[in-house]
Scaffold this motif. Structure first.
Motif, mmCIF file in Angstrom:
data_model
loop_
_atom_site.group_PDB
_atom_site.id
_atom_site.type_symbol
_atom_site.label_atom_id
_atom_site.label_comp_id
_atom_site.label_asym_id
_atom_site.label_seq_id
_atom_site.Cartn_x
_atom_site.Cartn_y
_atom_site.Cartn_z
ATOM 1 N N TYR A 4 11.706 11.676 0.102
ATOM 2 C CA TYR A 4 12.262 10.364 -0.225
ATOM 3 C C TYR A 4 13.519 10.141 0.614
ATOM 4 N N SER A 5 14.032 8.942 0.563
ATOM 5 C CA SER A 5 15.264 8.630 1.292
ATOM 6 C C SER A 5 16.450 9.292 0.591
ATOM 7 N N HIS A 6 17.543 9.463 1.338
ATOM 8 C CA HIS A 6 18.748 10.023 0.749
ATOM 9 C C HIS A 6 19.281 9.131 -0.377
ATOM 10 N N THR A 7 19.056 7.819 -0.260
ATOM 11 C CA THR A 7 19.464 6.903 -1.328
ATOM 12 C C THR A 7 18.712 7.229 -2.610
ATOM 13 N N THR A 8 17.426 7.523 -2.493
ATOM 14 C CA THR A 8 16.631 7.877 -3.674
ATOM 15 C C THR A 8 17.187 9.145 -4.312
ATOM 16 N N TYR A 9 17.468 10.153 -3.491
ATOM 17 C CA TYR A 9 18.013 11.394 -4.039
ATOM 18 C C TYR A 9 19.383 11.152 -4.671
ATOM 19 N N ALA A 10 20.195 10.312 -4.051
ATOM 20 C CA ALA A 10 21.521 10.010 -4.607
ATOM 21 C C ALA A 10 21.380 9.355 -5.977
ATOM 22 N N ILE A 11 20.463 8.418 -6.112
ATOM 23 C CA ILE A 11 20.291 7.741 -7.400
ATOM 24 C C ILE A 11 19.687 8.688 -8.430
ATOM 25 N N LEU A 12 18.781 9.557 -8.017
ATOM 26 C CA LEU A 12 18.287 10.583 -8.943
ATOM 27 C C LEU A 12 19.456 11.428 -9.449
ATOM 28 N N GLY A 13 20.342 11.805 -8.542
ATOM 29 C CA GLY A 13 21.519 12.575 -8.937
ATOM 30 C C GLY A 13 22.422 11.810 -9.878
ATOM 31 N N ILE A 14 22.621 10.533 -9.598
ATOM 32 C CA ILE A 14 23.472 9.704 -10.464
ATOM 33 C C ILE A 14 22.877 9.628 -11.868
ATOM 34 N N LEU A 15 21.550 9.603 -11.955
ATOM 35 C CA LEU A 15 20.910 9.526 -13.267
ATOM 36 C C LEU A 15 21.100 10.800 -14.096
ATOM 37 N N THR A 16 21.629 11.875 -13.500
ATOM 38 C CA THR A 16 21.945 13.074 -14.276
ATOM 39 C C THR A 16 23.291 12.928 -14.979
ATOM 40 N N THR A 17 24.037 11.867 -14.648
ATOM 41 C CA THR A 17 25.330 11.605 -15.285
ATOM 42 C C THR A 17 25.112 10.631 -16.443
ATOM 43 N N ASP A 18 26.186 10.109 -16.966
ATOM 44 C CA ASP A 18 26.096 9.133 -18.052
ATOM 45 C C ASP A 18 25.673 7.752 -17.560
ATOM 46 N N CYS A 19 25.534 7.571 -16.266
ATOM 47 C CA CYS A 19 25.161 6.276 -15.693
ATOM 48 C C CYS A 19 23.655 6.081 -15.833
ATOM 49 N N LYS A 20 23.268 5.050 -16.558
ATOM 50 C CA LYS A 20 21.846 4.848 -16.833
ATOM 51 C C LYS A 20 21.340 3.471 -16.399
ATOM 52 N N SER A 21 22.235 2.519 -16.181
ATOM 53 C CA SER A 21 21.801 1.171 -15.783
ATOM 54 C C SER A 21 22.177 0.922 -14.328
ATOM 55 N N GLY A 22 21.573 -0.095 -13.742
ATOM 56 C CA GLY A 22 21.911 -0.462 -12.370
ATOM 57 C C GLY A 22 23.391 -0.756 -12.228
ATOM 58 N N TYR A 23 23.957 -1.448 -13.206
ATOM 59 C CA TYR A 23 25.386 -1.770 -13.175
ATOM 60 C C TYR A 23 26.219 -0.488 -13.204
ATOM 61 N N ASP A 24 25.877 0.439 -14.115
ATOM 62 C CA ASP A 24 26.614 1.702 -14.210
ATOM 63 C C ASP A 24 26.526 2.489 -12.900
ATOM 64 N N ILE A 25 25.339 2.479 -12.298
ATOM 65 C CA ILE A 25 25.132 3.182 -11.034
ATOM 66 C C ILE A 25 26.028 2.591 -9.956
ATOM 67 N N LYS A 26 26.075 1.269 -9.892
ATOM 68 C CA LYS A 26 26.921 0.594 -8.907
ATOM 69 C C LYS A 26 28.391 0.947 -9.119
ATOM 70 N N GLN A 27 28.828 1.008 -10.380
ATOM 71 C CA GLN A 27 30.215 1.361 -10.682
ATOM 72 C C GLN A 27 30.533 2.776 -10.194
ATOM 73 N N LEU A 28 29.630 3.720 -10.438
ATOM 74 C CA LEU A 28 29.863 5.094 -9.981
ATOM 75 C C LEU A 28 29.931 5.144 -8.458
ATOM 76 N N ILE A 29 29.047 4.424 -7.806
ATOM 77 C CA ILE A 29 29.056 4.389 -6.339
ATOM 78 C C ILE A 29 30.390 3.825 -5.846
ATOM 79 N N ASP A 30 30.810 2.706 -6.419
ATOM 80 C CA ASP A 30 32.053 2.063 -5.986
ATOM 81 C C ASP A 30 33.284 2.932 -6.236
ATOM 82 N N ASN A 31 33.240 3.738 -7.287
ATOM 83 C CA ASN A 31 34.412 4.533 -7.652
ATOM 84 C C ASN A 31 34.415 5.946 -7.094
ATOM 85 N N SER A 32 33.298 6.386 -6.521
ATOM 86 C CA SER A 32 33.310 7.756 -6.002
ATOM 87 C C SER A 32 32.436 7.932 -4.765
ATOM 88 N N LEU A 33 31.159 7.724 -4.880
ATOM 89 C CA LEU A 33 30.252 8.026 -3.768
ATOM 90 C C LEU A 33 30.558 7.256 -2.493
#
Length: 185
Positions: A4-33
């Motif tokens: 898969y693309s690195h973006t797919t792996y990154a989002i799979l990794g994000i889903l191991t955190t408390d981030c579960k929605s698209g909005y939450d994922i975007k917030q984590l990306i904006d604040n760290s990744l």
């Protein structure tokens, strides 16, 4: 196993955190990744759709009063296996940095010395702001998230960013000094 693309792996990794929605994922990306891995907002939802289609995650929809329905994603066992397999494989290549200031400096013989110095000073200022941002993130993690299982690894990636940024600031200072000491160019 399918790649898969690195973006797919990154989002799979994000889903191991408390981030579960698209909005939450975007917030984590904006604040760290975003400091070391760029993922645009436009990539998140198509990637989430692919992850669900590939049965790497499930989605559940919950109604929100006065707002659109909220979609929350959870990794499946297959998704966890795909992520773990990717994590355990060696990196494919050392990343190549794209750096506009280096590109301009490479061709700076064709611009004034004062403009080159101005660009380097501006770059140094931006790096100093980035370093301050990293220090603030570090403080937030050590204060609020120190008990999270991922905190140690977050701090390792942050330390890398701080060290690279500090080295780049030092490089700016040295390069500015050397250019300043040369005659009119």
């Amino acid at each position: 196993m399918k790649k898969y693309s690195h973006t797919t792996y990154a989002i799979l990794g994000i889903l191991t955190t408390d981030c579960k929605s698209g909005y939450d994922i975007k917030q984590l990306i904006d604040n760290s990744l975003k400091h070391f891995w760029k993922i645009s907002y436009g990539q998140i939802y198509p990637t989430l759709k692919l992850i669900v289609e590939e049965e790497l995650a499930t989605v559940r929809v919950s109604a929100q009063e006065g707002k659109p329905d909220r979609k929350e994603y959870d990794l499946t066992e297959k998704g966890k296996e795909v992520l773990q397999n990717w994590l355990e494989n060696p990196i494919e290549q050392i990343p190549v940095e794209r750096n506009e200031v280096l590109l301009k400096l490479f061709f700076s013989r064709h611009q004034s010395k004062s403009n080159t110095l101005m660009q380097l000073a501006d770059y140094k200022q931006k790096l100093m702001k980035r370093y301050q941002t990293y220090s603030g993130i570090e403080q937030a993690i050590t204060t609020h998230d120190h008990d999270k299982e991922d905190a140690m690894y977050w701090l390792f990636t942050l330390d890398y960013g701080k060290r690279i940024t500090k080295a780049a600031i030092g490089w700016c200072e040295s390069t500015i000094k050397q250019i300043s000491e040369k005659g009119n160019a």
